[in-house]
Motif scaffolding. Sequence first.
Motif, PDB file in Angstrom:
ATOM      1  N   SER A 167      49.958  32.428  39.880  1.00 39.56           N
ATOM      2  CA  SER A 167      48.902  32.292  40.755  1.00 39.56           C
ATOM      3  C   SER A 167      47.790  31.687  40.246  1.00 39.56           C
ATOM      4  O   SER A 167      46.812  31.094  40.971  1.00 39.56           O
ATOM      5  N   ILE A 187      27.881  39.936  39.194  1.00 41.92           N
ATOM      6  CA  ILE A 187      29.300  39.966  39.052  1.00 41.92           C
ATOM      7  C   ILE A 187      29.899  38.795  40.128  1.00 41.92           C
ATOM      8  O   ILE A 187      29.619  39.032  41.360  1.00 41.92           O
ATOM      9  N   PRO A 188      30.842  37.838  39.451  1.00 43.16           N
ATOM     10  CA  PRO A 188      31.029  37.030  40.682  1.00 43.16           C
ATOM     11  C   PRO A 188      32.244  37.234  41.470  1.00 43.16           C
ATOM     12  O   PRO A 188      33.234  36.572  41.284  1.00 43.16           O
ATOM     13  N   ALA A 238      46.405  35.642  34.664  1.00 43.98           N
ATOM     14  CA  ALA A 238      46.062  35.810  35.804  1.00 43.98           C
ATOM     15  C   ALA A 238      44.266  36.203  36.145  1.00 43.98           C
ATOM     16  O   ALA A 238      43.631  36.072  37.095  1.00 43.98           O
ATOM     17  N   CYS A 293      35.147  34.774  42.794  1.00 43.56           N
ATOM     18  CA  CYS A 293      36.508  35.092  42.022  1.00 43.56           C
ATOM     19  C   CYS A 293      37.693  35.237  43.617  1.00 43.56           C
ATOM     20  O   CYS A 293      38.592  34.495  43.594  1.00 43.56           O
ATOM     21  N   ALA A 340      48.599  37.936  41.425  1.00 42.39           N
ATOM     22  CA  ALA A 340      48.022  38.167  40.207  1.00 42.39           C
ATOM     23  C   ALA A 340      47.996  39.546  39.942  1.00 42.39           C
ATOM     24  O   ALA A 340      47.908  39.773  38.829  1.00 42.39           O
ATOM     25  N   GLY A 341      48.062  40.521  40.613  1.00 45.03           N
ATOM     26  CA  GLY A 341      47.938  41.936  40.271  1.00 45.03           C
ATOM     27  C   GLY A 341      46.772  42.403  40.574  1.00 45.03           C
ATOM     28  O   GLY A 341      45.805  41.605  41.126  1.00 45.03           O
ATOM     29  N   PRO A 342      46.309  43.629  39.906  1.00 48.35           N
ATOM     30  CA  PRO A 342      44.929  44.055  40.010  1.00 48.35           C
ATOM     31  C   PRO A 342      44.027  43.205  38.991  1.00 48.35           C
ATOM     32  O   PRO A 342      44.197  42.866  38.049  1.00 48.35           O
ATOM     33  N   ILE A 343      42.747  42.679  39.537  1.00 52.05           N
ATOM     34  CA  ILE A 343      41.876  42.084  38.627  1.00 52.05           C
ATOM     35  C   ILE A 343      40.519  42.875  38.747  1.00 52.05           C
ATOM     36  O   ILE A 343      40.073  43.251  39.873  1.00 52.05           O
ATOM     37  N   PHE A 344      40.151  43.195  37.631  1.00 51.88           N
ATOM     38  CA  PHE A 344      38.869  44.263  37.428  1.00 51.88           C
ATOM     39  C   PHE A 344      37.691  43.329  36.968  1.00 51.88           C
ATOM     40  O   PHE A 344      37.732  42.913  36.005  1.00 51.88           O
ATOM     41  N   LEU A 345      36.529  43.515  37.789  1.00 54.90           N
ATOM     42  CA  LEU A 345      35.319  42.985  37.450  1.00 54.90           C
ATOM     43  C   LEU A 345      34.312  43.957  37.045  1.00 54.90           C
ATOM     44  O   LEU A 345      34.025  44.841  38.103  1.00 54.90           O
ATOM     45  N   GLN A 346      33.358  43.987  36.106  1.00 56.60           N
ATOM     46  CA  GLN A 346      32.364  44.695  35.915  1.00 56.60           C
ATOM     47  C   GLN A 346      31.216  44.165  35.414  1.00 56.60           C
ATOM     48  O   GLN A 346      31.302  43.032  34.690  1.00 56.60           O
ATOM     49  N   GLY A 347      29.924  44.488  35.845  1.00 52.77           N
ATOM     50  CA  GLY A 347      28.661  43.635  35.320  1.00 52.77           C
ATOM     51  C   GLY A 347      27.430  44.510  36.040  1.00 52.77           C
ATOM     52  O   GLY A 347      27.633  45.413  36.763  1.00 52.77           O
ATOM     53  N   GLN A 385      39.202  42.047  33.342  1.00 49.29           N
ATOM     54  CA  GLN A 385      40.365  42.615  33.006  1.00 49.29           C
ATOM     55  C   GLN A 385      41.543  42.374  34.153  1.00 49.29           C
ATOM     56  O   GLN A 385      41.431  42.175  35.385  1.00 49.29           O
ATOM     57  N   ALA A 395      31.374  30.347  38.246  1.00 47.40           N
ATOM     58  CA  ALA A 395      30.615  31.450  38.853  1.00 47.40           C
ATOM     59  C   ALA A 395      29.423  31.953  38.022  1.00 47.40           C
ATOM     60  O   ALA A 395      28.444  32.214  38.364  1.00 47.40           O
ATOM     61  N   LYS A 418      45.941  41.142  34.249  1.00 47.97           N
ATOM     62  CA  LYS A 418      47.362  40.842  33.777  1.00 47.97           C
ATOM     63  C   LYS A 418      47.242  39.320  32.793  1.00 47.97           C
ATOM     64  O   LYS A 418      46.700  38.628  33.646  1.00 47.97           O
ATOM     65  N   PRO A 468      51.639  36.337  37.955  1.00 45.94           N
ATOM     66  CA  PRO A 468      50.254  36.459  37.713  1.00 45.94           C
ATOM     67  C   PRO A 468      49.919  35.001  37.202  1.00 45.94           C
ATOM     68  O   PRO A 468      48.843  34.249  37.388  1.00 45.94           O
ATOM     69  N   PRO A 487      26.203  41.263  30.208  1.00 45.85           N
ATOM     70  CA  PRO A 487      27.466  41.268  30.114  1.00 45.85           C
ATOM     71  C   PRO A 487      28.286  41.242  31.229  1.00 45.85           C
ATOM     72  O   PRO A 487      28.045  42.020  32.206  1.00 45.85           O
ATOM     73  N   ILE A 488      29.340  40.462  31.431  1.00 39.92           N
ATOM     74  CA  ILE A 488      30.242  40.493  32.476  1.00 39.92           C
ATOM     75  C   ILE A 488      31.569  40.742  31.878  1.00 39.92           C
ATOM     76  O   ILE A 488      32.034  40.038  30.938  1.00 39.92           O
ATOM     77  N   PHE A 489      32.352  41.740  32.592  1.00 34.78           N
ATOM     78  CA  PHE A 489      33.661  42.120  31.898  1.00 34.78           C
ATOM     79  C   PHE A 489      34.960  41.786  32.869  1.00 34.78           C
ATOM     80  O   PHE A 489      34.707  42.090  33.915  1.00 34.78           O
TER      81      PHE A 489
END
Lengths: 337, 337
Positions: free
Chosen positions: A310, B138-139, A137, B143, B293-300, A299, A147, A301, A307, A295-297
């Motif tokens: 989708s 952060i995109p 996902a 997304c 998809a459940g939770p999607i986490f983005l950081q930047g 996270q 992006a 499933k 997931p 850096p882009i992180f």
Amino acid sequence: MKRTEIGVALLGFGNVGSGTYKALEENFALIEKKVGAKVVIKKILVRNLNAPRRVEAPAELFTTDFEEILRDPKIDIVAELLGGINPATGYIRAALTAGKHVVTANKAALAVHLPDLNKAAAFHKCMLRYEASVCGAIPVIGCISRALTANRITAVKGIVNGTTNYILTRMAAEGASYEDVLKDAQALGFAEADPTGDVEGYDAANKLSVLMATAFGIYRAPDSFERVGITGVTMEDLAAAEAEGKVIKLLACAEEKDGGIEAYVKPVAVEKDSFLGRCGSEFNAVQIDCNMAGPIFLQGKGAGPEPTGSAVLGDIIEIAQAIAAGTEHEQPFTALI
Amino acid sequence: MKRTEIGVALLGFGNVGSGTYKALEENFALIEKKVGAKVVIKKILVRNLNAPRRVEAPAELFTTDFEEILRDPKIDIVAELLGGINPATGYIRAALTAGKHVVTANKAALAVHLPDLNKAAAFHKCMLRYEASVCGAIPVIGCISRALTANRITAVKGIVNGTTNYILTRMAAEGASYEDVLKDAQALGFAEADPTGDVEGYDAANKLSVLMATAFGIYRAPDSFERVGITGVTMEDLAAAEAEGKVIKLLACAEEKDGGIEAYVKPVAVEKDSFLGRCGSEFNAVQIDCNMAGPIFLQGKGAGPEPTGSAVLGDIIEIAQAIAAGTEHEQPFTALI
């Protein structure tokens, strides 16, 4: 002539195929609104018409005949969700040749044939999309290729295989041996009866090959870079890492080094308190280092029917929107290889 | 006729404008390869031709005359990077009316005028993109609107303002008062002389309005939902949170509740060891809850000239690719409002 319906065929109705079907069923009205036309599953290719199904679907959708899908003019998009190199690669190629757009979740086929398949898609002016092939996902392919497209990517590193992350997480938490946790993971369905593809790093290497092609525009076969699995990770290794505030993760990594790209899949001790170190067993995580964005992180499933389904469906929607707009043969071909 | 060059005008040459210019300069060849044509800055609108510049650019690019940009047929894309509601909104509208595609980083203008501007873009068959308006590099917009498009979004919550996150992080780490940390942050350039927009949550509310429109397809003016800043957060509040293993963050949150969307910007105590709790001062973080998809986490990086500029440039590239493919007036209009 305005299209009112976009037809889709699913090749395969296992976890990903049935997850895609269910995701479309669940969000049908929302997707119709986004596309401006109905997105409809017309056929589902299976090996056995009478096999038990995870998700219910009308019997008349199922077929064992791929040619029936190929010659159906109502099918615009073929979603290849079989896995494995053959016969999947041939089906993808045939679908493109027949002028159908293709979505695939198949990292094994892409890792070996991505450059050729990209060429075939460009030649036949069809769209080929593969978001679901890496990290379920998590929209890592979309982020890299769209992006974050203004950036030169300098490194991609991540935890891209759930089975090995589950095993390593439990080994570390319980002080248990690889063999014991593997047996338990197999009993619980988190590892396959033959776990080789996961635990020896083949699956992660396939995904890294696809990621490298997307991020750096270079193709590296998955057997051309270092690949070490987790079967040699001992309780002593984990304890030694723990003593240094670290945790061992199976990392897939590709980064710029000495004018080239260094790539590997191997167990690495990372800081427990880092983004990758904190990625627990059910999640995948990817860090994308960009020369302008930093850096882009990401996270989320990394597996599971809905997931991953989708992500397949997201690609189907992108293509369906292009068909509805009449631009499906003129899509900018952003693949670098 | 194949385009060999796509022309861009920048409105504004402050942090974001100069960051966009630099990102394009840095990655020019890579971007030319991706677009199949050169992407070239043709004009830069500034208020004062003689002001000092963060980044060097040829003097002949600068103009104080917006009309000069509007009537230049070589300019395909206008990037509005002025900030503030006026005159930016009028410039965006005029550019669309003149048949130019628009990229903007302007959350203040979008938070008030997004539905109207989307309508104007659709009417004039131009593209309007705004990735950089929320969370810098952060995109998150890409997304939500593309990669996760197969999902119904059920919640979006995040740390979307860097200044307040910096202040709260230092207050918690040092046991220092809001007033003391704010003074220091102003001296270091992390907070503006008049910090109201950040510390009272107006900036976060603008971003949440844009996020809600993108994620839920509903428009809510930023003054129509709860907005509490951080000026009332005391050292005692932080200590009480700490005692429970929590940390106070200024959250922007919109989630499905009782058949509607509940939205707020306010200081919330979150688990220290959660994704949002661990987001340190220099980063922004967003969690997107998806029904499939459940939770999607983005950081930047949520700010900074090149990170934000790379997001602007990503939108410019998307439009340039469409122009090169000849599909720029037929782009599927994916905005839900």
